[in-house]
Design an enzyme around this catalytic site. Structure first.
Site, short mmCIF file in Angstrom:
data_model
loop_
_atom_site.label_atom_id
_atom_site.label_comp_id
_atom_site.label_asym_id
_atom_site.label_seq_id
_atom_site.Cartn_x
_atom_site.Cartn_y
_atom_site.Cartn_z
CB SER A 17 -0.72 -0.11 1.07
OG SER A 17 -1.57 1.40 1.34
CG HIS A 42 -3.86 -1.20 -1.91
ND1 HIS A 42 -5.09 -1.64 -2.30
CD2 HIS A 42 -4.39 -0.26 -0.77
CE1 HIS A 42 -6.15 -1.27 -1.35
NE2 HIS A 42 -5.71 -0.35 -0.65
CG ASP A 44 -5.07 3.01 0.89
OD1 ASP A 44 -5.95 2.27 0.40
OD2 ASP A 44 -3.87 2.65 1.08
CG MET A 46 -7.90 7.81 2.05
SD MET A 46 -7.33 7.68 3.73
CE MET A 46 -6.50 6.14 3.56
CG HIS A 75 -9.37 0.81 -0.80
ND1 HIS A 75 -8.74 0.58 0.31
CD2 HIS A 75 -10.58 0.79 -0.65
CE1 HIS A 75 -9.70 0.59 1.38
NE2 HIS A 75 -11.09 0.73 0.73
CG MET A 77 -11.23 4.13 1.70
SD MET A 77 -9.88 3.98 2.37
CE MET A 77 -8.60 3.78 1.20
CG MET A 146 -11.94 -1.79 4.83
SD MET A 146 -10.58 -1.45 3.95
CE MET A 146 -9.42 -0.67 5.31
N GLY A 151 -8.89 4.84 6.66
CA GLY A 151 -8.77 6.14 6.78
C GLY A 151 -6.97 6.47 6.97
CG PHE A 152 -5.59 7.45 9.62
CD1 PHE A 152 -5.24 8.63 9.53
CD2 PHE A 152 -6.99 7.53 10.17
CE1 PHE A 152 -5.78 9.77 9.27
CE2 PHE A 152 -7.62 8.57 10.25
CZ PHE A 152 -7.16 9.71 10.06
N GLY A 153 -2.85 4.33 7.67
CA GLY A 153 -1.98 3.32 7.55
C GLY A 153 -1.55 2.96 9.09
N GLY A 154 -0.87 1.92 9.13
CA GLY A 154 -0.08 1.65 10.53
C GLY A 154 -1.18 1.33 11.82
CG ASP A 185 -6.71 -2.47 2.83
OD1 ASP A 185 -5.37 -2.16 3.22
OD2 ASP A 185 -7.32 -1.36 2.13
N GLY A 187 -3.17 -3.69 8.57
CA GLY A 187 -2.67 -4.33 9.97
C GLY A 187 -1.91 -5.61 9.46
N GLY A 207 0.79 -1.97 4.16
CA GLY A 207 1.49 -0.73 3.95
C GLY A 207 2.55 -0.65 4.90
CB SER A 208 3.00 -0.09 8.56
OG SER A 208 1.91 -0.63 8.85
C1 DX5 Z 1 -6.38 2.23 5.42
C2 DX5 Z 1 -5.91 1.74 4.10
C3 DX5 Z 1 -4.81 0.81 3.82
C4 DX5 Z 1 -3.92 1.01 4.57
C5 DX5 Z 1 -2.99 -0.17 5.05
O1 DX5 Z 1 -7.60 3.14 5.10
O2 DX5 Z 1 -7.13 1.43 3.10
O3 DX5 Z 1 -4.63 0.09 2.81
O4 DX5 Z 1 -2.82 1.78 3.68
O5 DX5 Z 1 -1.88 0.26 5.77
P1 DX5 Z 1 -1.21 -0.77 6.96
O6 DX5 Z 1 -1.06 -2.07 6.27
O7 DX5 Z 1 -0.25 0.01 7.53
O8 DX5 Z 1 -2.44 -1.09 7.82
ZN ZN Z 2 -6.70 0.49 1.18
#
Ligand code: DX5
Ligand code: ZN
Length: 236
Positions: A17, A42, A44, A46, A75, A77, A146, A151-154, A185, A187, A207-208
């Site tokens: 991601s 991937h 994102d 938003m 993706h 959102m 999901m 909304g956020f990575g990590g 998608d 964590g 992502g992370s």
């Molecule tokens: C969250 C995103 C994910 C996110 C995943 O809203 O849709 O794609 O980037 O990041 P990690 O793997 O760090 O949770």
């Molecule tokens: Zn995503």
């Protein structure tokens, strides 16, 4: 449960991601994903309305496109995705997923994506009943479940994903929809990848988990876990 029959149909794919990459050097981050031999990129999208964060739009997707050897997995959102699907198609999206929440005419949206020759998916938030995916399942290429709130990575993986994914996989298998893929998608890391695969997901967004530290090493680690999983399930 043994998913080997499903896995013969649906290859397990790794999708870094881009949200966790360094946005000041997107070109080289994208090229790193090519070189690491990931399977999908991937992205994102938003809008600050559907989710409490703003990221990138079709202009940036178009800018990335020439540098990516991987299919672009967008993706969305965002509110009112229908309005922007033509722009993402023009920008070079290869897969597009839209959320079921708040979408009044989901079948129309999915048909629009497919009319552009793009793989279409629906996405479900962690608290959205799986039933929202059932009526649309025969019309999509993949279902994104999901495993965090979007909304956020990590963020931390929400374990109820495992039960939900298992139930969805069974529904698809029992309804002659084995070709429909399941994308996870949020964590996903080395330490929970095996259980995510066992639950029946085959498109693995991280992502992370991939961008922290060395992307190449992390993709390799993921590939090893996948190979191990495939060997075990095909031997059963
Ligand atoms: C969250 C995103 C994910 C996110 C995943 O809203 O849709 O794609 O980037 O990041 P990690 O793997 O760090 O949770
Ligand atoms: Zn995503």
């Amino acid at each position: 449960m043994n998913y080997d029959r499903q896995l013969m149909l649906n290859k397990i794919q790794i999708a870094p991601s881009l949200l966790s990459s360094d946005f000041s050097k997107l070109q080289s981050e994208v090229e790193k994903c090519n070189e690491a031999k990931a399977d999908l990129l991937h992205i994102d999208i938003m809008d600050g309305h559907f989710v409490p964060n703003i990221t990138i739009g079709p202009i940036v997707v178009a800018a990335i496109k020439p540098y990516s050897k991987l299919p672009l997995d967008c993706h969305l959102m965002i509110e009112n995705p229908d309005k922007y699907i033509p722009d993402f198609a023009k920008a070079g999206a290869d897969l597009i997923s839209v959320h079921v929440e708040g979408n009044k005419h989901l079948h129309r949206t999915i048909s629009m994506i497919k009319d552009y020759g793009i793989k279409a998916g629906v996405a479900l938030n962690p608290a959205t009943p799986l039933e929202y995916a059932y009526e649309i399942a025969e019309f999509v290429d993949f279902i994104l479940l999901m495993s965090v709130n979007p909304g956020f990575g990590g963020q931390k993986f929400i374990p109820s994903f495992l039960r939900r994914c298992n139930t969805l996989r069974k529904f698809l298998d029992n309804n002659n929809l084995k070709n429909v893929e399941i994308e996870v998608d949020g964590g996903v890391k080395k330490d929970n990848l095996h259980e995510v695969l066992s639950a029946g997901a085959n498109m693995i967004v991280s992502g992370s988990g991939l961008f922290s530290g060395n992307l190449f090493e992390n993709v390799k680690e993921f590939q090893k876990i996948i190979a191990n999983f495939n060997n075990k399930t095909t031997l059963v």
